[in-house]
Scaffold this active site. Structure first.
Site, PDB file in Angstrom:
ATOM      1  CE  LYS A 232      -4.302  -1.802   1.930  1.00 36.03           C
ATOM      2  NZ  LYS A 232      -5.368  -1.613   2.902  1.00 36.03           N
TER       3      LYS A 232
ATOM      4  CG  ASP B 296      -8.882   0.530   3.007  1.00 34.14           C
ATOM      5  OD1 ASP B 296      -9.638  -0.245   2.384  1.00 34.14           O
ATOM      6  OD2 ASP B 296      -7.683   0.269   3.220  1.00 34.14           O
TER       7      ASP B 296
HETATM    8  N1  LIG Z   1     -12.746  -4.365   7.049  1.00 35.28           N
HETATM    9  C1  LIG Z   1     -11.836  -3.961   6.187  1.00 35.28           C
HETATM   10  O1  LIG Z   1     -12.116  -3.636   5.026  1.00 35.28           O
HETATM   11  C2  LIG Z   1     -10.413  -3.849   6.652  1.00 35.28           C
HETATM   12  C3  LIG Z   1      -9.508  -3.033   5.965  1.00 35.28           C
HETATM   13  C4  LIG Z   1      -8.190  -2.943   6.438  1.00 35.28           C
HETATM   14  C5  LIG Z   1      -7.817  -3.695   7.572  1.00 35.28           C
HETATM   15  N2  LIG Z   1      -8.737  -4.485   8.189  1.00 35.28           N
HETATM   16  C6  LIG Z   1      -8.372  -5.256   9.400  1.00 35.28           C
HETATM   17  O2  LIG Z   1      -7.934  -4.315  10.372  1.00 35.28           O
HETATM   18  C7  LIG Z   1      -6.946  -4.877  11.207  1.00 35.28           C
HETATM   19  C8  LIG Z   1      -5.751  -3.923  11.297  1.00 35.28           C
HETATM   20  O3  LIG Z   1      -5.160  -3.804  10.007  1.00 35.28           O
HETATM   21  P1  LIG Z   1      -3.927  -2.805   9.734  1.00 35.28           P
HETATM   22  O4  LIG Z   1      -3.641  -2.897   8.284  1.00 35.28           O
HETATM   23  O5  LIG Z   1      -4.169  -1.500  10.360  1.00 35.28           O
HETATM   24  O6  LIG Z   1      -2.749  -3.560  10.550  1.00 35.28           O
HETATM   25  P2  LIG Z   1      -1.425  -2.901  11.179  1.00 35.28           P
HETATM   26  O7  LIG Z   1      -1.000  -1.724  10.411  1.00 35.28           O
HETATM   27  O8  LIG Z   1      -0.491  -4.061  11.345  1.00 35.28           O
HETATM   28  O9  LIG Z   1      -1.891  -2.388  12.653  1.00 35.28           O
HETATM   29  C9  LIG Z   1      -2.216  -3.313  13.670  1.00 35.28           C
HETATM   30  C10 LIG Z   1      -2.813  -2.580  14.871  1.00 35.28           C
HETATM   31  O10 LIG Z   1      -3.190  -3.555  15.853  1.00 35.28           O
HETATM   32  C11 LIG Z   1      -2.477  -3.316  17.068  1.00 35.28           C
HETATM   33  N3  LIG Z   1      -2.106  -4.580  17.708  1.00 35.28           N
HETATM   34  C12 LIG Z   1      -1.654  -5.701  17.110  1.00 35.28           C
HETATM   35  N4  LIG Z   1      -1.407  -6.657  18.026  1.00 35.28           N
HETATM   36  C13 LIG Z   1      -1.701  -6.122  19.246  1.00 35.28           C
HETATM   37  C14 LIG Z   1      -1.671  -6.607  20.582  1.00 35.28           C
HETATM   38  N5  LIG Z   1      -1.269  -7.853  20.855  1.00 35.28           N
HETATM   39  N6  LIG Z   1      -2.074  -5.776  21.574  1.00 35.28           N
HETATM   40  C15 LIG Z   1      -2.486  -4.508  21.318  1.00 35.28           C
HETATM   41  N7  LIG Z   1      -2.539  -3.997  20.059  1.00 35.28           N
HETATM   42  C16 LIG Z   1      -2.155  -4.792  19.039  1.00 35.28           C
HETATM   43  C17 LIG Z   1      -1.240  -2.567  16.652  1.00 35.28           C
HETATM   44  O11 LIG Z   1      -0.683  -1.869  17.747  1.00 35.28           O
HETATM   45  P3  LIG Z   1       0.888  -1.485  17.765  1.00 35.28           P
HETATM   46  O12 LIG Z   1       1.018  -0.230  16.952  1.00 35.28           O
HETATM   47  O13 LIG Z   1       1.200  -1.312  19.205  1.00 35.28           O
HETATM   48  O14 LIG Z   1       1.617  -2.648  17.143  1.00 35.28           O
HETATM   49  C18 LIG Z   1      -1.818  -1.635  15.569  1.00 35.28           C
HETATM   50  O15 LIG Z   1      -2.523  -0.568  16.135  1.00 35.28           O
HETATM   51  C19 LIG Z   1      -6.642  -6.246  10.609  1.00 35.28           C
HETATM   52  O16 LIG Z   1      -7.351  -7.217  11.333  1.00 35.28           O
HETATM   53  C20 LIG Z   1      -7.168  -6.157   9.191  1.00 35.28           C
HETATM   54  O17 LIG Z   1      -7.592  -7.415   8.684  1.00 35.28           O
HETATM   55  C21 LIG Z   1     -10.033  -4.579   7.766  1.00 35.28           C
END
Ligand SMILES: NC(=O)c1ccc[n+]([C@@H]2O[C@H](COP(=O)([O-])OP(=O)(O)OC[C@H]3O[C@@H](n4cnc5c(N)ncnc54)[C@H](OP(=O)(O)O)[C@@H]3O)[C@@H](O)[C@H]2O)c1
Length: 279
Positions: free
Chosen positions: A65, A102
């Site tokens: 991305k 998004d």
């Molecule tokens: N519905 C949709 O269309 C859509 C679109 C995009 C994403 N998503 C979903 O959204 C989620 C996040 O995606 P992303 O792309 O933003 O991922 P990302 O950039 O990897 O961010 C992950 C987030 O989760 C937090 N996190 C992960 N493990 C954790 C833990 N053990 N304890 C506390 N916080 C934790 C991270 O905190 P830290 O910064 O502290 O690591 C960060 O804020 C995923 O499940 C993805 O599948 C859905």
């Protein structure tokens, strides 16, 4: 025949072909949409040959991305706001455009599912400061939220995001992650934009006791479809907004760009994806 694709590494899990091919079929359009696995080192070559490979554009998922945003000739406002793109298309002069749908997907689904989500004097709480959270915080501020509480395990990332988006809309406060239960007090909307609660990830540990019963609760995790957070919110009487709707709605602008028809997110499409997710 127009063709588009979704690129990522890995790409096997993507539901985008199901969505776009459903619409191509529904609207009787001669076109195609496929998955392409593009290794991180090959992104530049792939995008340079997009037209040569027969594509009018593509969706972009992890880990491309940010790279796609950097490589595009023309970047649109929402992609600029988050520094990442998920939808690319070529114009008549062969220039590559990048946008981020998004934000549109999240805001549209939220407004459609819970039109009353925005209430004056009721703060919004967002959990997470990763890629998806960036767009969601931007979209919420742009739509006029007055106070947003942003909590992330790594507090520094939340503070950086708050600093970058200062001036976009209302005030952003950054409470400590461990104070998240109390941060829900008086909130009108709670959004989980972390990966917590997703199949294969740790659970989201959060007590909803302080959250008002009339608050709206959104989770962007869509596997499982009903997360523990949404189940707890529903049990409390809160209106819930799931992550699948965001996934379906974010696909709309790309399809329209590539194939010239603005598609509808219908119950039938939703059922198709639910069957795939749960089957
Ligand atoms: N519905 C949709 O269309 C859509 C679109 C995009 C994403 N998503 C979903 O959204 C989620 C996040 O995606 P992303 O792309 O933003 O991922 P990302 O950039 O990897 O961010 C992950 C987030 O989760 C937090 N996190 C992960 N493990 C954790 C833990 N053990 N304890 C506390 N916080 C934790 C991270 O905190 P830290 O910064 O502290 O690591 C960060 O804020 C995923 O499940 C993805 O599948 C859905």
């Amino acid at each position: 025949m127009k063709k588009a694709c979704v690129i990522g590494w890995p790409i096997k899990h993507s539901r985008s072909p199901l969505i776009h091919n459903y619409w191509l079929d529904k609207y009787g359009l001669a076109g195609g949409y496929e998955k392409r696995a593009v290794e991180p080192g090959d992104l530049g070559d792939f995008l340079q040959n997009l037209a040569g490979n027969g594509y009018v554009g593509c969706n972009v998922t992890v880990p491309h991305k940010e790279g796609a945003f950097a490589l595009a000739d023309v970047t649109h406002d929402e992609a600029k706001a988050v520094g990442a793109a998920n939808t690319l298309w070529l114009d008549e002069d062969g220039r590559l455009h990048a946008d981020n749908t998004d934000i549109y997907g999240f805001m549209n689904h939220l407004t459609e599912s819970a039109p009353h989500w925005q209430r004056p004097d009721r703060p919004v709480v967002v959990l997470g400061a990763g890629g998806a959270a960036r767009g969601i915080v931007y979209g919420l501020l742009k739509s006029g939220v007055g106070e947003l509480r942003l909590l992330n395990r790594t507090r520094q990332k939340a503070e950086e995001l708050a600093a970058q988006l200062k001036g976009t809309g209302g005030a952003i406060h950054v409470p400590e992650w461990q104070d998240r239960d109390m941060a829900l007090k008086d909130a009108g909307l709670l959004v989980n934009a972390t990966s917590l609660g997703m199949d294969g990830s740790p659970p989201l540990e959060l007590s909803l006791d302080a959250l008002p019963d009339d608050a709206v609760v959104a989770d962007i995790v869509y596997a499982p479809l009903e997360t523990d957070l949404l189940a707890a919110a529903r049990a409390k009487g809160c209106r819930t907004v799931d992550g699948l709707g965001m996934l379906l709605h974010q696909a709309v602008p790309g399809f329209e760009r590539w194939f010239g028809v603005r598609p509808e997110v219908s119950d039938e499409l939703r059922a198709l994806i639910v069957a795939d997710l749960t089957g």
